[in-house]
Design an enzyme around this catalytic site. Structure first.
Site, PDB file in Angstrom:
ATOM      1  N   LYS A 115       0.843  -1.202   0.000  1.00  0.00           N
ATOM      2  CA  LYS A 115       0.000   0.000   0.000  1.00  0.00           C
ATOM      3  C   LYS A 115       0.873   1.246   0.000  1.00  0.00           C
ATOM      4  O   LYS A 115       2.076   1.171   0.289  1.00  0.00           O
ATOM      5  CB  LYS A 115      -0.918  -0.019   1.232  1.00  0.00           C
ATOM      6  CG  LYS A 115      -0.180  -0.025   2.567  1.00  0.00           C
ATOM      7  CD  LYS A 115      -1.121  -0.372   3.726  1.00  0.00           C
ATOM      8  CE  LYS A 115      -0.352  -0.359   5.044  1.00  0.00           C
ATOM      9  NZ  LYS A 115      -1.163  -0.872   6.175  1.00  0.00           N
ATOM     10  N   TYR A 135      14.458  30.305   8.968  1.00  0.00           N
ATOM     11  CA  TYR A 135      13.215  31.020   9.303  1.00  0.00           C
ATOM     12  C   TYR A 135      13.129  31.327  10.793  1.00  0.00           C
ATOM     13  O   TYR A 135      13.497  30.500  11.631  1.00  0.00           O
ATOM     14  CB  TYR A 135      11.996  30.193   8.882  1.00  0.00           C
ATOM     15  CG  TYR A 135      11.707  30.275   7.398  1.00  0.00           C
ATOM     16  CD1 TYR A 135      11.414  31.500   6.795  1.00  0.00           C
ATOM     17  CD2 TYR A 135      11.744  29.151   6.604  1.00  0.00           C
ATOM     18  CE1 TYR A 135      11.149  31.568   5.423  1.00  0.00           C
ATOM     19  CE2 TYR A 135      11.488  29.213   5.240  1.00  0.00           C
ATOM     20  CZ  TYR A 135      11.192  30.428   4.662  1.00  0.00           C
ATOM     21  OH  TYR A 135      10.930  30.502   3.320  1.00  0.00           O
TER      22      TYR A 135
HETATM   23  C1  LIG Z   1      -0.435  -1.782   6.873  1.00  0.00           C
HETATM   24  C2  LIG Z   1      -1.017  -3.095   7.235  1.00  0.00           C
HETATM   25  C3  LIG Z   1      -0.206  -4.240   7.344  1.00  0.00           C
HETATM   26  C4  LIG Z   1       1.295  -4.189   7.288  1.00  0.00           C
HETATM   27  O1  LIG Z   1       1.761  -3.711   8.549  1.00  0.00           O
HETATM   28  P1  LIG Z   1       3.320  -3.586   8.889  1.00  0.00           P
HETATM   29  O2  LIG Z   1       3.328  -3.162  10.318  1.00  0.00           O
HETATM   30  O3  LIG Z   1       3.871  -2.550   7.979  1.00  0.00           O
HETATM   31  O4  LIG Z   1       3.923  -4.909   8.670  1.00  0.00           O
HETATM   32  C5  LIG Z   1      -0.830  -5.471   7.535  1.00  0.00           C
HETATM   33  N1  LIG Z   1      -2.179  -5.551   7.645  1.00  0.00           N
HETATM   34  C6  LIG Z   1      -2.984  -4.478   7.595  1.00  0.00           C
HETATM   35  C7  LIG Z   1      -4.442  -4.640   7.747  1.00  0.00           C
HETATM   36  C8  LIG Z   1      -2.438  -3.207   7.410  1.00  0.00           C
HETATM   37  O5  LIG Z   1      -3.229  -2.131   7.377  1.00  0.00           O
END
Ligand SMILES: *Cc1c(COP(=O)(O)O)cnc(C)c1O
Length: 377
Positions: A51, A272
């Site tokens: 993702k 800044y």
């Molecule tokens: C993002 C996510 C993962 C992966 O999690 P990590 O901690 O990056 O291994 C697995 N399952 C779900 C439902 C997620 O949203």
């Protein structure tokens, strides 16, 4: 452990093609991390969570590489991500959408050969309707909430779900899943609580296999593995468990180019709001990345970069497109226009910079942006 590719940077490296910085992504290390996680969960299998564009590293490249190493299950969060990824992968790979169906995309999801994670009774009904319309069975994953209160069927709707399933013969449930809220903390009692709740669910829905562990969950032990684990961050070299040595190999290296150097007297204001005032004569360099490139503003006056293994503190505020660093500790003339400094690499891990920024490796990785030149190895 062969992380030589990321450790190696020619002495006095500099940008030769005008790039503001180089984001080096070691696909070999990614594949070794996948193999390590696969071995850890065997005989269960490891999926890949890709993702947010593969945690910012390029879902297309990541998925293609991992497919080549036997991965067949790819999880994205949003439907649009699945639409982009699905055509790039062979038919025997499955692409799952964690956030589930949205009103109106059921047919596109089915026709696109994308598998939704069903998070509610209503989504299941809509998926069954789509299956009837298309006159074919449609695959799905059922997600249950085991204590995170984020996604999935809540406990009080489980009985109704079981009833509904009896009328949804056109929906083929591939497996059931849930997600751990505290898996990065091996001592958290929430892990055991969620595992126990999943145990109840597995009994109620005993005809289905279980998919549970994320990266942290993989290292909580066999009980968390089910038949399929869903690692994300560990694939990309992030630490799966907080406070423990990171067993994963680094996958990213980030070097950023110097765009100007100067020497200022004591009392000079830097950046800044004049948030930093020099205590003595100071040599400064300005580098070509800022918060718009994912180097969070919270690194102002806190974080650092490295050159020849020497720590160079960030002074003053992080700007949108640049950061000023104190290079007094380096020999004069060592850095000049185009020289590269290490932001993520052998002297500063992803976890280090996330810690300085007051965040987690996930946010750093997914925020790195597209102004760096990417080099895949
Ligand atoms: C993002 C996510 C993962 C992966 O999690 P990590 O901690 O990056 O291994 C697995 N399952 C779900 C439902 C997620 O949203």
């Amino acid at each position: 452990m062969d992380s030589a590719i990321l450790d190696h940077q020619p002495r006095h490296a500099s940008t030769t093609d005008g790039a503001s910085g180089y984001l080096t992504i070691d696909l070999g290390a990614l594949a070794r991390n996948y193999e390590k996680l696969s071995a850890e969960v065997a005989p269960a299998r490891a999926a890949a969570v890709v993702k947010a564009d593969g945690y910012g590293l390029g879902a297309d490249k990541v998925a293609a590489k991992l497919y080549g190493h036997g991965c067949r299950h790819f999880f994205v969060a949003q439907f649009v991500e699945a639409q982009r990824l699905r055509p790039l992968l062979a038919r025997d790979a499955q692409v799952f959408v964690l956030n589930g169906l949205q009103p109106g995309n059921e047919i596109a999801c089915a026709e696109g050969n994308i598998v939704p994670v069903i998070n509610s009774l209503n989504q299941l009904r809509q998926w069954a309707v789509a299956a009837e319309r298309l006159k074919r069975r449609l695959p799905a994953v059922l997600q249950f909430d085991t204590g995170m209160s984020r996604l999935g069927v809540p406990p009080e709707e489980r009985a109704a779900l079981a009833e509904l399933l009896k009328t949804c013969g056109m929906v083929e449930v591939l497996f059931i899943m849930s997600h751990l809220a505290s898996a990065d903390d091996a001592d958290s009692e929430q892990n055991g609580d969620q595992l126990a709740e999943l145990g109840n669910i597995a009994e109620e829905f005993s005809e289905f296999d279980v998919c549970f562990a994320n990266s942290g969950g993989i290292f909580l032990g066999d009980a968390y593995h089910g038949v399929l684990a869903r690692p994300g961050i560990a694939l990309y070299g992030g630490a799966p468990t907080g406070g423990l040595p990171n067993p994963m190999e680094p996958v990213v290296r980030l070097d950023v180019a110097v765009v100007q150097t100067r020497t200022v007297p004591a009392g000079a204001r830097v950046g800044y709001s004049g948030a930093h005032v020099t205590g003595g004569e100071t040599r400064l360099a300005t580098i070509a990345a800022g918060y718009a490139d994912g180097l969070l503003r919270s690194l102002s006056g806190k974080g650092s970069v490295f050159c020849d293994g020497i720590r160079l503190p960030i002074v003053g505020r992080v700007s949108m497109d640049s950061i000023t660093i104190d290079i007094t500790a380096l020999p004069e003339g060592r850095l000049s226009l185009g020289s590269l400094v290490e932001v993520i690499g052998p002297h500063q891990t992803l976890e280090d910079i996330a810690h300085d920024a007051g965040t987690i490796s996930y946010e750093i990785l997914t925020g790195l942006g597209d102004r760096y030149q990417r080099r895949y190895r």
